[in-house]
Design a protein around this motif. Sequence first.
Motif, short mmCIF file in Angstrom:
data_model
loop_
_atom_site.label_atom_id
_atom_site.label_comp_id
_atom_site.label_asym_id
_atom_site.label_seq_id
_atom_site.Cartn_x
_atom_site.Cartn_y
_atom_site.Cartn_z
N THR A 289 0.82 -1.22 0.00
CA THR A 289 0.00 0.00 0.00
C THR A 289 0.85 1.27 0.00
O THR A 289 0.38 2.32 0.44
CB THR A 289 -0.95 0.00 1.21
N ARG A 290 2.07 1.19 -0.50
CA ARG A 290 2.90 2.40 -0.58
C ARG A 290 2.22 3.44 -1.47
O ARG A 290 1.61 3.10 -2.50
CB ARG A 290 4.28 2.06 -1.15
N PRO A 291 2.32 4.71 -1.12
CA PRO A 291 1.65 5.76 -1.92
C PRO A 291 2.13 5.82 -3.36
O PRO A 291 1.34 6.10 -4.26
CB PRO A 291 1.99 7.05 -1.15
N ASP A 292 3.42 5.60 -3.58
CA ASP A 292 3.97 5.66 -4.93
C ASP A 292 3.81 4.29 -5.60
O ASP A 292 4.42 3.31 -5.18
CB ASP A 292 5.45 6.03 -4.89
N PRO A 293 2.98 4.19 -6.64
CA PRO A 293 2.74 2.88 -7.27
C PRO A 293 4.02 2.20 -7.76
O PRO A 293 4.12 0.97 -7.71
CB PRO A 293 1.82 3.22 -8.44
N ALA A 294 4.99 2.98 -8.23
CA ALA A 294 6.22 2.40 -8.79
C ALA A 294 7.07 1.70 -7.74
O ALA A 294 7.93 0.89 -8.09
CB ALA A 294 7.03 3.49 -9.50
N THR A 295 6.84 2.01 -6.46
CA THR A 295 7.65 1.38 -5.41
C THR A 295 6.97 0.15 -4.80
O THR A 295 7.56 -0.50 -3.93
CB THR A 295 7.95 2.39 -4.29
N ARG A 296 5.78 -0.15 -5.24
CA ARG A 296 5.11 -1.35 -4.73
C ARG A 296 5.72 -2.60 -5.37
O ARG A 296 6.20 -2.55 -6.51
CB ARG A 296 3.61 -1.30 -5.03
#
Length: 386
Positions: A289-296
């Motif tokens: 559920t990280r805010p930045d999609p690229a870091t999920r």
Amino acid sequence: MLEFNPRDIYWLEHRSFLEASGYRLRPKFNPEYILNPNPAARREDWATHTRHTIMDAHRISDGQPVMLKAVSTRIHPHEVEIARLFSSPPLSEDPKNHCIPIFDVLTDPDDTDKQIIVMPRLLRFDRPMFETVGEVVDCFRQIFEGIEFMHQNFVAHRDCWGPNLAQDPSLLFPDGFHPIYISQDPQNQHKARHISRTECWPRFFLLDFGLSRRYDPANGPPLERVIYGGDRSPPEQHKRPAICNPFPTDIYVLGNLLKNDFVYSRRLGKKSVILPSLRFLEPLVEAMTRPDPATRPTIGEVIDQLDVLCNDLSSWHLRRPGRKYAFNLRLFFQQIMRTLKRVPPLPQKASQGHRPALSESIRMFYTEMRLPMTTATIDDCELHEK
């Protein structure tokens, strides 16, 4: 005379067509049905689904319970196509495929825009309540595996929240259950008898492909306008431009489900607090559920992390309460008996082998958002935002 709920009218009008196609609705839809004055029977007569596009039936040839879903091809042009894709060989033969199988697709004789999908009658994934940590782990292992299978075939689900996850109830409810009042038996006369998941280990499925899309990795990371599903909390759906890569959104929605309905399902007053037995999953839900999609993580990385987190759990931990139980005496003694009888707290998992690392381009396909090149592209996406 029985007065029908407006949600039932479509199915009442199509009763003859459905019977000719091999599917019989409940007795109340028969024009010769006689209204029963008994209060309990009248409750059965009034039973209706919350969505007018859904109806239960039985297959006439063998009496198997099925569900019918009316789909507008104008509103959801890809639903039947994607459902058929995963219900056809060779994909239907893969054990990693957890998409709901499609028995039949009927074309509405009065409206060619509508198609009726015939599916097995499943049960929402979280009913009855999960008893143990092991049951929760097995459920999400299967759901993650099913989403990985979809993603490997370049399909994003885009609406994989709780109501679109289901389980096969045939072993869980040995005597069946009512299609609407699921805590009742099929005749709606007594409580439905069910056993625990630990005794039968049901198979879990993914439903509802109305928002799903298939993409071509040769075109790079998908750039898709936001279409809101049941979970409207993903951060990328509230930014401008209103476009996103839908694959990381699938990860967020599943992580948010695991977080809010399981890991933080215990309440202290008005505040949700972590359930001690599921605390080990906290790093996973935070990553998903990280805010930045690229870091999920990708869904394959989610599965690997889940396996690592579960590897060191003892059998007793896997038998601890799996959802909202703080302490339950019946469950405590039940787990002692299962330990003595050596009933496994998790089903035996087939060896998955080594999961090969994704190439840089494929990993970007699943995680990155390809920025639009022109202002016109942004304006076009925002124009069509729901």
